[in-house]
Design an enzyme around this catalytic site. Structure first.
Site, PDB file in Angstrom:
ATOM      1  N   ASN A 164       0.848  -0.913  -0.047  1.00  0.00           N
ATOM      2  CA  ASN A 164       0.058  -0.026  -0.187  1.00  0.00           C
ATOM      3  C   ASN A 164       0.767   1.162   0.069  1.00  0.00           C
ATOM      4  O   ASN A 164       1.420   1.769   0.911  1.00  0.00           O
ATOM      5  CB  ASN A 164      -0.783   0.020   1.110  1.00  0.00           C
ATOM      6  CG  ASN A 164      -1.680   1.151   1.409  1.00  0.00           C
ATOM      7  OD1 ASN A 164      -1.681   2.362   0.464  1.00  0.00           O
ATOM      8  ND2 ASN A 164      -2.500   1.337   2.664  1.00  0.00           N
ATOM      9  N   LYS A 223       0.222   4.185  -0.396  1.00  0.00           N
ATOM     10  CA  LYS A 223      -0.310   5.407   0.313  1.00  0.00           C
ATOM     11  C   LYS A 223      -0.340   6.541  -0.731  1.00  0.00           C
ATOM     12  O   LYS A 223      -0.074   6.750  -1.597  1.00  0.00           O
ATOM     13  CB  LYS A 223      -0.051   5.722   1.718  1.00  0.00           C
ATOM     14  CG  LYS A 223      -0.082   4.189   2.601  1.00  0.00           C
ATOM     15  CD  LYS A 223       0.238   4.363   3.917  1.00  0.00           C
ATOM     16  CE  LYS A 223      -0.110   3.282   4.696  1.00  0.00           C
ATOM     17  NZ  LYS A 223       0.006   3.005   6.126  1.00  0.00           N
ATOM     18  N   HIS A 250      -9.482   1.040   4.956  1.00  0.00           N
ATOM     19  CA  HIS A 250      -8.205   1.174   5.646  1.00  0.00           C
ATOM     20  C   HIS A 250      -8.217   1.958   6.872  1.00  0.00           C
ATOM     21  O   HIS A 250      -9.132   2.863   6.867  1.00  0.00           O
ATOM     22  CB  HIS A 250      -6.942   1.828   4.920  1.00  0.00           C
ATOM     23  CG  HIS A 250      -5.527   1.772   5.265  1.00  0.00           C
ATOM     24  ND1 HIS A 250      -5.146   2.698   6.139  1.00  0.00           N
ATOM     25  CD2 HIS A 250      -4.688   0.992   5.178  1.00  0.00           C
ATOM     26  CE1 HIS A 250      -3.882   2.476   6.432  1.00  0.00           C
ATOM     27  NE2 HIS A 250      -3.687   1.191   5.850  1.00  0.00           N
ATOM     28  N   GLU A 287      -6.626   4.525   7.895  1.00  0.00           N
ATOM     29  CA  GLU A 287      -6.399   6.009   7.703  1.00  0.00           C
ATOM     30  C   GLU A 287      -7.607   6.512   7.077  1.00  0.00           C
ATOM     31  O   GLU A 287      -7.999   7.884   7.312  1.00  0.00           O
ATOM     32  CB  GLU A 287      -5.260   6.113   6.700  1.00  0.00           C
ATOM     33  CG  GLU A 287      -3.641   5.905   7.544  1.00  0.00           C
ATOM     34  CD  GLU A 287      -2.691   5.396   6.758  1.00  0.00           C
ATOM     35  OE1 GLU A 287      -2.842   5.157   5.696  1.00  0.00           O
ATOM     36  OE2 GLU A 287      -1.812   4.942   7.475  1.00  0.00           O
ATOM     37  N   GLU A 317      -4.954  -4.807  10.582  1.00  0.00           N
ATOM     38  CA  GLU A 317      -4.162  -3.946  10.679  1.00  0.00           C
ATOM     39  C   GLU A 317      -4.432  -2.944  12.020  1.00  0.00           C
ATOM     40  O   GLU A 317      -5.064  -2.286  12.205  1.00  0.00           O
ATOM     41  CB  GLU A 317      -4.242  -2.822   9.600  1.00  0.00           C
ATOM     42  CG  GLU A 317      -3.962  -3.501   8.333  1.00  0.00           C
ATOM     43  CD  GLU A 317      -3.133  -2.545   7.303  1.00  0.00           C
ATOM     44  OE1 GLU A 317      -2.115  -2.642   6.780  1.00  0.00           O
ATOM     45  OE2 GLU A 317      -3.929  -1.583   7.103  1.00  0.00           O
ATOM     46  N   GLY A 354       2.936   2.377  10.804  1.00  0.00           N
ATOM     47  CA  GLY A 354       3.704   3.442  10.772  1.00  0.00           C
ATOM     48  C   GLY A 354       4.680   3.718  12.033  1.00  0.00           C
ATOM     49  O   GLY A 354       4.992   4.890  12.099  1.00  0.00           O
ATOM     50  N   SER A 372       3.796  -2.033  10.367  1.00  0.00           N
ATOM     51  CA  SER A 372       5.225  -2.375  10.644  1.00  0.00           C
ATOM     52  C   SER A 372       5.782  -3.645   9.920  1.00  0.00           C
ATOM     53  O   SER A 372       6.702  -4.014  10.643  1.00  0.00           O
ATOM     54  CB  SER A 372       5.504  -1.854  11.978  1.00  0.00           C
ATOM     55  OG  SER A 372       5.075  -0.583  12.099  1.00  0.00           O
TER      56      SER A 372
HETATM   57  P1  13P Z   1       3.026   0.260   7.773  1.00  0.00           P
HETATM   58  O1  13P Z   1       3.785  -0.758   7.193  1.00  0.00           O
HETATM   59  O2  13P Z   1       3.824   1.450   7.204  1.00  0.00           O
HETATM   60  O3  13P Z   1       2.950   0.164   9.118  1.00  0.00           O
HETATM   61  O4  13P Z   1       1.769   0.556   6.877  1.00  0.00           O
HETATM   62  C1  13P Z   1       0.776  -0.433   7.264  1.00  0.00           C
HETATM   63  C2  13P Z   1      -0.328  -0.193   6.713  1.00  0.00           C
HETATM   64  O5  13P Z   1      -1.174   0.647   6.801  1.00  0.00           O
HETATM   65  C3  13P Z   1      -0.507  -0.966   5.247  1.00  0.00           C
HETATM   66  O6  13P Z   1      -1.871  -0.618   4.707  1.00  0.00           O
END
Ligand code: 13P
Length: 251
Positions: free
Chosen positions: A9, A11, A94, A96, A166, A172, A212
């Site tokens: 992803n 982003k 997601h 976010e 997640e 992150g 992560s």
């Molecule tokens: P990270 O791998 O940067 O923690 O992000 C995970 C994520 O949100 C994948 O959709």
């Protein structure tokens, strides 16, 4: 037997040239082993990324989609537009989008139905906040996200859905759920699918872990019986680290 899926992803990252370079690198790393590989760039780079991976087995997906077919929905992208480009998957719900943009389960459910109707495979994300985990509400939260997002989804349709667990506190942050913590939730999610549908559906649905994931922890996470791949953010932005995660899933 569930085939592992490693999804990147990307982003809201990368300029077009960087996205194309990364896509080429992922294409070269993907090989044609036993692992499905997917990249989800931002909408504006989808076409360029498609061209860059056209001679590889890498699939391309959207990071979101709107549920209406077409019309006056400024800023939105339709399922038909994603299909027209060749997208196979779309990430939905997601954290976010839930926590930053404010999406609710009802909207995610509408998007999920639209994606399925268009022949896109939704990757439905669920996960708890840190305070929810600390107050022992993890399963209550993910169960309610699953129930709300999957309302009206049949057993046949569920076979097309991928679930991604997640935990928000692990996204992150560099803080990964331990393999035990992740496996526990994945197993509970599979039980939930067996109760909601049946054992065959539960056994067939791929449940990815995200939060992560990096080369150093991928192998131990992928070794868990109910973890069928990863949804990777930061470590998907470099071809070599993403390649190492693909390799860990195929080991
Ligand atoms: P990270 O791998 O940067 O923690 O992000 C995970 C994520 O949100 C994948 O959709």
């Amino acid at each position: 037997m569930r085939r592992p899926l490693i999804a990147g992803n990307w982003k809201m990252n990368l300029k077009r040239d960087e996205a194309v370079d990364l896509a080429r690198g992922v294409g070269a790393a993907a090989g044609d082993g036993e692992v499905d590989v997917l990249v989800c760039p931002t909408f504006v780079h989808l076409d360029s990324v498609f061209s860059a991976v056209s001679d590889s087995k890498v699939a391309v997906g959207g990071q979101d989609v709107y549920f209406e077919g077409n019309g006056a929905f400024t800023g939105e992208t339709s399922t038909e537009m994603l299909k027209d480009l060749g997208c196979e998957f779309v990430i939905l719900g997601h954290s976010e989008r839930r926590n930053v943009i404010g999406e609710c389960d009802k909207l995610i459910n509408q998007k999920l139905h639209a994606a399925l109707a268009a022949g896109l495979k939704p990757i439905l994300c669920v996960g708890e906040l840190l305070e929810e985990r600390e107050s022992g509400k993890t399963m209550e939260v993910v169960q309610s996200q699953m129930d709300g997002s999957l309302e009206g989804v049949s057993a046949d349709q569920m076979a097309e859905v991928v679930v991604a667990y997640e935990p928000v506190w692990a996204i992150g942050t560099g803080k990964t759920a331990s393999p035990e913590q992740a496996q526990e939730v994945h197993a509970d999610l599979r039980t939930l699918l067996a109760t909601r549908y049946n054992q065959e559906v539960a056994d067939g649905v791929r449940i990815l872990y995200g939060g992560s994931v990096k080369p150093a922890n991928a192998a131990e996470l992928m070794a868990c019986p109910d973890i069928d791949g990863a949804l990777v953010g930061g470590a998907a932005l470099k071809a070599d680290s993403f390649a190492a995660i693909i390799e860990a899933a195929g080991a």
